[in-house]
Design an enzyme around this catalytic site. Structure first.
Site, mmCIF file in Angstrom:
data_model
loop_
_atom_site.group_PDB
_atom_site.id
_atom_site.type_symbol
_atom_site.label_atom_id
_atom_site.label_comp_id
_atom_site.label_asym_id
_atom_site.label_seq_id
_atom_site.Cartn_x
_atom_site.Cartn_y
_atom_site.Cartn_z
ATOM 1 N N GLY A 286 -14.475 -28.193 25.047
ATOM 2 C CA GLY A 286 -16.011 -28.424 24.155
ATOM 3 C C GLY A 286 -15.742 -28.200 22.687
ATOM 4 O O GLY A 286 -14.262 -28.826 22.276
ATOM 5 N N ASP B 49 -0.877 -19.355 27.808
ATOM 6 C CA ASP B 49 -0.776 -21.075 27.762
ATOM 7 C C ASP B 49 -0.957 -20.673 26.037
ATOM 8 O O ASP B 49 -1.910 -21.227 25.223
ATOM 9 C CB ASP B 49 -2.708 -21.020 27.540
ATOM 10 C CG ASP B 49 -2.999 -23.135 27.544
ATOM 11 O OD1 ASP B 49 -1.435 -23.723 27.530
ATOM 12 O OD2 ASP B 49 -3.822 -23.929 26.968
#
Ligand SMILES: *[C@@H]1O[C@H](CO)[C@@H](O)[C@H](O)[C@H]1NC(C)=O
Length: 506
Positions: A220, A336
């Site tokens: 988003g 990540d």
């Protein structure tokens, strides 16, 4: 379509409850002593490493004084702690930092008592609006609701309900017959990890004014928002990404996660506006943005490079470290890590962000808290054992080793931008010369596993001690065998020594 009377009443309760939440923190063991209205056992006194707080609120026609201790970890954001601000017109709050300084008697700000008195009475027009409005809305919502519910059931039939709201808080909101002491007891036993109590989070999230989009991600948008004059970052997830939102909020609220080199989490909120759910994560705002943006824009000095590298290692070491005991934390692997997921603070140090893919290790049962799926994260930064799927996912340390490999790549990005003797290279992503942009797993695997290539460490780095050390660390982060790599703690120690040697001010 709510009347002022109703919403003011709700807000009043919220403010009262917010206060009561704070009352749980009364028996810490450090210097400052404060008066404490809820600490019967310790003679109405408490000790803290943070601040003393006094507040007054107006609940059901009565003035209530609350005096408590606030632990230092809860004094966030720095400079403007949420606990120390007065809630809009409903209570007056005062934090102070000397022994028994909260023994003062606060006054309700003028004008509020009158306003509350006015709000008790509704005129005929309001009365009609109050009755007809909701009835109409209810019908519409019922129809929409039934439709959405069926849709929802179909889509997520096997999914557990992911709702940040603590059910024990809901009934506190509603229960009228609870005494002050009951509420305090309930709230202090439903603590929310290392963050603010959920009510406070929600109240904060709903008073943020969004300003501008500062980034777009997989899940988003990221916005800069204003909260009581200060900047905050708001990550808004699309409603399809509820799972990611929930997971990230959950990780950030891991007990004792707070660290100066990990992005400071402020609040999570799920705002349901009837047709869709807005999912927010609120955190500290850092105007430099990500390390990726920063390195693209600026080159760094040797000092600057050491500051970035050492702070990133400190953040990762804290994340990885398991601390035992009640004030402990589980080991966490990021999964990540990359320059786009590290932020640069004003003082030129790093804050590790984007913990949405992280996994926690439960050392008692030696298990990982979610079933880790095969290959997550960014392909370019995937460790060789992740690319060829030989990683041992039963073993938590494997994930830490994969983080270290990615940290080595981030160090390479930083070191290239280091301005030593007037020379520095342009910014590049790791493996820029070996794989196309947005490489596939197959392309990465060929380069990293089959050809065993790694980013180039130029020879001239040998002539500068700091770059020589950085180059050595990188190589030891990139071993094909994960277990042979350095640990974050080792890297932190090596870089601390270097920073002393090079006289870097941290
Ligand atoms: C605060 O604590 C001090 C020391 O125990 C005591 O003398 C004082 O009366 C307390 N103040 C209030 C308002 O309870």
């Amino acid at each position: 379509m709510r009347s002022d009377g109703i919403s003011a009443d709700m807000a009043g309760k919220r403010a009262a409850v917010t206060l009561l939440v704070l009352a749980g923190f009364c028996s810490l063991s450090d210097a400052l002593r404060c008066n404490c209205t809820v600490c019967e056992k310790t003679g109405y006194e408490c000790e803290t490493d943070g601040a003393c707080m006094a507040s007054i609120s107006h609940i059901e026609g009565q003035d209530r004084h609350v005096r408590i201790c606030i632990a230092e970890v809860n004094l966030v954001p720095p400079g403007q702690p949420i606990y120390c601000l007065s809630a809009d017109g409903l209570l007056n709050t005062h934090c102070c930092y000397t022994d028994y300084c909260n023994s003062v008697d606060l006054k309700i700000p003028l004008g509020i008592a009158e306003k509350q008195a006015d709000q008790g009475w509704l005129g005929p027009v309001e009365l009609v609006a109050v009755i007809a409005g909701p009835v109409f809305l209810l019908c519409v919502l019922l129809i929409v609701g039934v439709f959405l519910f069926q849709h929802h059931q179909r889509t997520y039939s096997h999914r557990q309900r992911l709702d940040v709201e603590d059910p024990s808080c809901d009934h506190l909101y509603l229960a009228k017959d609870k005494t002050l002491q009951d509420l305090i007891f309930d709230l202090s036993t439903s603590g929310s990890g290392s963050g603010l109590p959920l009510f406070v989070q929600r109240t904060v999230a709903r008073t943020i004014v969004l300003q501008e989009v500062i980034g777009k991600g997989r899940f988003g948008e990221v916005w800069r928002g204003k909260w009581r004059g200060g900047d905050v970052a708001v990550k808004i997830f699309s409603s399809r990404e509820e799972r990611s939102w929930f997971r990230e909020a959950e990780i950030y609220q891991t007990i004792m996660l707070r660290h100066e080199n990990i992005l400071g989490f402020i609040a999570a909120d799920n705002k349901d506006n009837g047709t869709w759910t807005q999912l927010w994560l609120v955190s500290d705002y850092h105007e430099h943005g990500s390390l990726f943006d920063y390195l693209n824009r600026y080159s760094v000095t040797i000092d600057g490079m050491i500051r970035l590298a050492l702070s990133a290692a400190s953040g990762l070491a804290h994340l990885h470290m398991e601390i035992l005991g009640t004030q402990g934390k589980p080991g966490i692997a990021h999964r990540d890590l990359k320059s786009k997921n590290i932020l640069v603070k004003k003082n030129g140090t790093c804050a590790i962000a984007d913990l949405g893919l992280a996994v926690r290790h439960e050392s008692i049962t030696d298990t990982i808290d979610i079933a880790p799926n095969q290959r997550v994260g960014t392909k370019r930064y995937m460790a060789p054992e992740v690319l060829d799927e030989t990683i041992n996912m039963q073993h938590f340390d494997s994930f830490k080793c994969a983080d270290i490999y990615a940290l080595g790549l981030v160090y390479w990005e930083i070191a290239r931008r280091c301005n030593a003797g007037g020379v520095h290279e342009e910014y590049q992503l790791p493996y820029y010369d070996l794989v196309p942009s947005d490489p596939s797993i197959e392309e990465m695997r060929k380069v990293v596993c089959d050809q065993k290539l790694r980013p180039n460490v130029p020879n001239w780095w040998q002539s500068y001690e700091a770059l020589r050390v950085m180059g050595k660390i990188m190589r030891e982060c990139w071993y094909a065998n994960g277990a042979a790599r350095l640990t974050a703690l080792r890297i932190k120690k090596t870089l601390s020594q270097l920073s002393v040697q090079e006289d870097v001010k941290m």
